[in-house]
Design a protein around this motif. Sequence first.
Motif: not given
Length: 216
Positions: A42-46, A88
């Motif tokens: 994900n964009r948040d690193g998850r 994504e």
Amino acid sequence: MIEDWRRRRTAKRIKSGDGRALKRLRWWQLPFRALFYLPLPNRDGRQTVYAVDIPRRTDPEGGKARAHLYLDGRHHAESKLPAAFPVEGGTIHVAISAFGLKRCHYVTTAGAEHRLIPDPKSAEGRRARVEREHPTLSRSISLLSVLMLLIGVGLNLLQLAEPISQIPPIAENIGTFESPVHLPVWLNFALAVGAILGSSERALRLRHSVLDQVGK
């Protein structure tokens, strides 16, 4: 223009999911179900995990098989096949043939293609494990499946060409053809079964060609 039309048509097949949990693959479901995974950052690193569940049966309502997309274990969307699920960074493409899956790939926006990871307990996952742990045996099985397909389709087409060439319009314009091979019914049946088995084994590796299409 044609590609845009295909994308719009495929997008219309997609329906929102109902949020149900993804069920584990059981051993007795091997002939009836395929399951693939796609982990994406994900964009948040998850990490997000998509799962594509393909029951090997037709939909009682529409008469076509469906693919189900799960997001982190929850039903996210579904579509009649062939399907193209926006995710994504790209799209998951799923398509089937008469013998099994012929496509289950993640295509990025840049055009790169990656095959999804089969569930280890699925038929595709078990075949992938043989390829990974026993490469020599895997190559032998792959070669045998191609030979069975070539022999079965080739000999049956050769015999089929004779009665087709005797159709009056064809005989008048092209001439007749006499097959050099005339096999008994039981052997033709055995070759047909061999071709089906060969195509089915190739489908476990998501291999598909014009020859597989003729084999059905």
